[in-house]
Design a protein around this motif. Structure first.
Motif, PDB file in Angstrom:
ATOM      1  N   UNK A 293      56.560  32.564 -55.578  1.00 49.16           N
ATOM      2  CA  UNK A 293      56.231  33.692 -54.705  1.00 49.16           C
ATOM      3  C   UNK A 293      55.128  34.561 -55.291  1.00 49.16           C
ATOM      4  N   UNK A 294      54.965  34.506 -56.613  1.00 49.75           N
ATOM      5  CA  UNK A 294      53.933  35.301 -57.285  1.00 49.75           C
ATOM      6  C   UNK A 294      52.612  34.556 -57.420  1.00 49.75           C
ATOM      7  N   UNK A 295      52.623  33.255 -57.136  1.00 52.13           N
ATOM      8  CA  UNK A 295      51.440  32.423 -57.333  1.00 52.13           C
ATOM      9  C   UNK A 295      50.667  32.323 -56.027  1.00 52.13           C
ATOM     10  N   UNK A 296      49.368  32.660 -56.030  1.00 56.08           N
ATOM     11  CA  UNK A 296      48.575  32.602 -54.794  1.00 56.08           C
ATOM     12  C   UNK A 296      48.228  31.167 -54.405  1.00 56.08           C
ATOM     13  N   UNK A 297      49.246  30.419 -53.959  1.00 50.42           N
ATOM     14  CA  UNK A 297      49.074  29.017 -53.612  1.00 50.42           C
ATOM     15  C   UNK A 297      50.192  28.601 -52.667  1.00 50.42           C
ATOM     16  N   UNK A 298      49.912  27.650 -51.777  1.00 48.62           N
ATOM     17  CA  UNK A 298      50.895  27.236 -50.780  1.00 48.62           C
ATOM     18  C   UNK A 298      51.828  26.126 -51.263  1.00 48.62           C
ATOM     19  N   UNK A 299      51.487  25.484 -52.374  1.00 41.49           N
ATOM     20  CA  UNK A 299      52.298  24.375 -52.888  1.00 41.49           C
ATOM     21  C   UNK A 299      53.397  24.954 -53.773  1.00 41.49           C
ATOM     22  N   UNK A 300      54.537  25.328 -53.161  1.00 42.00           N
ATOM     23  CA  UNK A 300      55.587  26.039 -53.888  1.00 42.00           C
ATOM     24  C   UNK A 300      56.175  25.206 -55.018  1.00 42.00           C
ATOM     25  N   UNK A 301      56.374  23.889 -54.776  1.00 44.91           N
ATOM     26  CA  UNK A 301      56.989  23.037 -55.799  1.00 44.91           C
ATOM     27  C   UNK A 301      56.121  22.970 -57.041  1.00 44.91           C
ATOM     28  N   UNK A 302      54.809  22.798 -56.873  1.00 41.27           N
ATOM     29  CA  UNK A 302      53.902  22.741 -58.025  1.00 41.27           C
ATOM     30  C   UNK A 302      53.745  24.114 -58.660  1.00 41.27           C
ATOM     31  N   UNK A 303      53.691  25.162 -57.828  1.00 43.47           N
ATOM     32  CA  UNK A 303      53.516  26.525 -58.350  1.00 43.47           C
ATOM     33  C   UNK A 303      54.679  26.929 -59.237  1.00 43.47           C
ATOM     34  N   UNK A 304      55.879  26.439 -58.920  1.00 38.90           N
ATOM     35  CA  UNK A 304      57.055  26.776 -59.712  1.00 38.90           C
ATOM     36  C   UNK A 304      56.988  26.174 -61.113  1.00 38.90           C
ATOM     37  N   UNK A 305      56.225  25.087 -61.255  1.00 39.76           N
ATOM     38  CA  UNK A 305      56.101  24.411 -62.547  1.00 39.76           C
ATOM     39  C   UNK A 305      54.879  24.856 -63.339  1.00 39.76           C
ATOM     40  N   UNK A 306      53.891  25.455 -62.671  1.00 39.65           N
ATOM     41  CA  UNK A 306      52.610  25.743 -63.334  1.00 39.65           C
ATOM     42  C   UNK A 306      52.230  27.221 -63.358  1.00 39.65           C
ATOM     43  N   UNK A 307      53.157  28.176 -63.354  1.00 36.19           N
ATOM     44  CA  UNK A 307      52.750  29.580 -63.230  1.00 36.19           C
ATOM     45  C   UNK A 307      51.915  30.081 -64.400  1.00 36.19           C
ATOM     46  N   UNK A 308      52.222  29.635 -65.608  1.00 36.41           N
ATOM     47  CA  UNK A 308      51.489  30.133 -66.768  1.00 36.41           C
ATOM     48  C   UNK A 308      50.049  29.633 -66.769  1.00 36.41           C
ATOM     49  N   UNK A 309      49.847  28.388 -66.344  1.00 37.77           N
ATOM     50  CA  UNK A 309      48.491  27.851 -66.264  1.00 37.77           C
ATOM     51  C   UNK A 309      47.662  28.660 -65.272  1.00 37.77           C
ATOM     52  N   UNK A 310      48.275  29.016 -64.134  1.00 40.20           N
ATOM     53  CA  UNK A 310      47.578  29.857 -63.155  1.00 40.20           C
ATOM     54  C   UNK A 310      47.291  31.232 -63.750  1.00 40.20           C
ATOM     55  N   UNK A 311      48.297  31.815 -64.394  1.00 42.99           N
ATOM     56  CA  UNK A 311      48.124  33.147 -64.981  1.00 42.99           C
ATOM     57  C   UNK A 311      47.041  33.196 -66.033  1.00 42.99           C
TER      58      UNK A 311
END
Length: 319
Positions: A293-311
């Motif tokens: 929910x905090x990651x500006x991306x529509x792919x929720x499954x991938x976003x849940x695994x990659x939040x630190x890389x995005x941050x």
């Protein structure tokens, strides 16, 4: 300009291609090379460089500028209060803020800081002070990562401590939801070897509590589903995890009397377990969210695994 966020864990590598605040690509891949435990991950840099090079080619990623997530053991992060001073004075004084952690060889570390707030004296008798978030990391660690990334065909542009990568997610989330967001955040990373519970007030980092997996069966749950796992045993392990996280939340509340924490965000392999999420909901009495929910991306499954890389990649959007 796009940046490649890179988060190397004990068993996986996570990549995020970010341009500005837009997430263009997410990727999570298991590592086949056997990496040493935390604190020695770069020791096998040749194997890691080869895996990264092959993964980037396979995913058709052309971005070379890398924003690296520094593992917790590679960086000291503190909240401190200091008198207002110039940037030049700050450079001289920062090493002394780590005297509890670094007794010798202060010149062998890189230091950085971010201003959280300016604290005015309500009586007007004393000069204002700066509320700072300060960080230090050994220069040899940065040299090792830079050399490994060069062999993988990447260029190290910025290195971000894990705690601050999540801060960047919160910062961008609050910018996009200026009138509707929590005042405090708890982010729980359900990792392979431990759970790390991070606390934030707005996008200001407060503290982290680490919960080690004392039971090998709990670690196996994080590594993936076990075909012969007894369901009762699994529920017991999930309950154990929930109780430990509750203790971490209560400890934060005890040490922060004015806290009004209502929201907790989960990420990591175990966050995909509906059974665990239900047990956490029943145990914690907090609003349960996915960190996606905090990651500006529509792919929720991938976003849940990659939040630190995005941050980590979002660090560049704030500069």
């Amino acid at each position: 300009m796009a940046y490649l966020g890179l988060d190397v864990g004990t068993g996986t590598v996570k990549l995020a291609v970010v341009k500005g605040t837009a997430v263009q690509k997410l990727c999570c891949s298991m590592l086949t090379a056997e990496l040493p435990r935390e604190g020695q991950r770069v020791a096998c840099s040749d194997a890691l460089a080869k895996e990264l090079r092959e993964l980037i080619k396979r995913e058709n990623i052309n971005v070379k500028s890398c924003a690296l997530v520094l593992p917790p053991e590679a960086a000291f992060v503190r909240r401190v209060t200091v008198p207002v001073m110039t940037a030049k004075q700050m450079k001289v004084n920062l090493p002394y803020e780590f005297h509890d952690y670094i007794q010798q060889g202060k010149e062998e570390y890189f230091y950085d800081y971010a201003v959280v707030d300016t604290l005015e004296d309500p009586t007007g008798n004393d000069a204002p002070k700066l509320d700072l978030l300060v960080a230090a990391t050994p220069k040899r660690v940065i040299r090792q990562w830079r050399a490994m990334l060069r062999r993988a065909g990447l260029r190290l542009s910025v290195a971000v401590p894990e705690y601050l990568a999540y801060r960047n997610l919160i910062r961008v989330f609050e910018q996009a939801n200026s009138e509707d967001h929590p005042k405090e955040y708890c982010i729980a990373d359900l990792g392979y070897r431990s759970i790390r519970v991070h606390m934030y007030r707005g996008c200001a980092y407060e503290t982290t509590r680490v919960i080690e997996y004392s039971d090998v069966s709990v670690r196996q749950l994080a590594m993936g589903p076990q075909e012969d796992a007894n369901r009762l045993s699994v529920r017991e392990h999930y309950s154990q995890i929930a109780v430990e996280i509750l203790r971490a939340v209560n400890f934060y509340g005890f040490n922060t009397p004015d806290s009004d924490l209502k929201d907790i965000y989960f990420c990591g392999r175990l966050a995909s377990s509906r059974e665990l999420m239900q047990i956490l909901q029943d145990t914690l009495r907090l609003n349960i969210h996915s960190v996606a929910e905090l990651v500006p991306n529509d792919d929720a499954a991938a976003a849940e695994l990659c939040p630190e890389a995005v941050g980590a990649a979002l660090e560049m959007s704030g500069r």
